[in-house]
Design an enzyme around this catalytic site. Sequence first.
Site, mmCIF file in Angstrom:
data_model
loop_
_atom_site.group_PDB
_atom_site.id
_atom_site.type_symbol
_atom_site.label_atom_id
_atom_site.label_comp_id
_atom_site.label_asym_id
_atom_site.label_seq_id
_atom_site.Cartn_x
_atom_site.Cartn_y
_atom_site.Cartn_z
ATOM 1 N N LYS A 164 13.931 135.105 -37.486
ATOM 2 C CA LYS A 164 13.797 136.101 -36.425
ATOM 3 C C LYS A 164 15.106 136.812 -36.096
ATOM 4 O O LYS A 164 15.098 137.944 -35.589
ATOM 5 C CB LYS A 164 13.250 135.442 -35.163
ATOM 6 C CG LYS A 164 11.797 134.998 -35.253
ATOM 7 C CD LYS A 164 10.852 136.171 -35.165
ATOM 8 C CE LYS A 164 9.416 135.735 -34.987
ATOM 9 N NZ LYS A 164 8.504 136.889 -34.812
ATOM 10 N N SER A 169 10.385 129.184 -42.883
ATOM 11 C CA SER A 169 10.828 130.268 -42.005
ATOM 12 C C SER A 169 11.581 129.828 -40.762
ATOM 13 O O SER A 169 12.256 130.640 -40.131
ATOM 14 C CB SER A 169 9.626 131.115 -41.588
ATOM 15 O OG SER A 169 8.661 130.322 -40.907
#
Length: 415
Positions: A62, A316
């Site tokens: 992110k 991720s």
Amino acid sequence: MSERATLSPTELIERIDPRAARQAIVGFAVRTPTIACDELSEIAGGAVALKAECLQRTGSFKLRGALNKVAALGGGATAGLVTASAGNHARAVAQAARVRGIACEVFMPSDAAVSKVAAVERLGASVHLEGASVEEAVEVALERSAHSGSAFVHPFDDLDVIAGQGTLGEELIEDVPDLARVIVPIGGGGLASGVGVALRAEHPDVEIIGVQARAFAPFARALASPGAPVEAEGPRPLTIADGIALKRPGTLTLALVRELVMGIETVSEDEIATAMVFLADRAKLVAEGAGAVAVAALLSGRVSPAASGTTVAVVSGGNVDSGLLAGLLRRRETEEGRRVRIFTRVPDRPGGLAELLSLVAEARANLVSLEHVRDAVALSVRETGVELTLETRGRHHTEEVVLALQGAGYEVLVD
């Protein structure tokens, strides 16, 4: 509806530039390694590598999107930033604000993980727990932005954020010459969209497969049945993949995922837990539930590696509560027979317990915990019950320990 929401997928793709976004993240985000994983390759039946984005600063991909958005805002960010997230995006925006020296407000769901809230606060952001879901937190954050003049940073449905996430795809293109397939976790769809745009521009033959947690999978439904409602029904369920448990896709990301992603698979909670343990135990990578779903899809056989070339599973994020991960590791040890609880009785006299423990030591088992049990079990006047939790090398070793105790005259019950 915004002008961007009315654009075709092709027009949206033309407005997303992951290459340019790399200039915004250089020096602030880490170029994370792509690691060959022989054991996963053997299990899955093809060459598999891991994109270890769990090693990113702030612990997830992110940060890429947040940095690019702040750069794109330019002077529009000077009044501060406001955002909404279950955790990882919040932490990324807080970090981007910190390095740029601007204020940041974050709205998180009321049930957000305590560890993720604390991580955001440590970066100097002001945190508000509002709403029962990310979607509700986004609505509150938008209202705050409108009243305060702070720039709103959407967690996924924003072209600048998507372009930032696409820098991960640019790195894969450079690091994996025979890249054939990329397996990507999907929550809001920003990562899959960005990686898809990067690959479409330079390697359109590379396949992208998305993975969602089965507990909450609106993208999977939308792609399987184009006319079906895209919002997940009911309240947000409890899931260890809370980072991708979103009720509905974004307007932009849904259009992009439909265009760029070959298909979407879903994985169960047990499969996600297995993947988290596999990554910690075998790959030495700490992954949160949302970050492990791509590996879960490979381990479970729900997604296969490409027939030729290398398949990359994107890990991720790694912002997992340590207590949760420890519990999953202990559960796996129990399932594999490497952690066992036994009950027996010992004479209630000096040295009685020491005799039992000496036998355990001679059998080369490791004592984890010991508890005296004197209630709710049948005991003679001069006996005490003992419950031992042991670590062994496996079921065969456990049998050896039990036989050694039985051979010394102890009655043993194995739980």
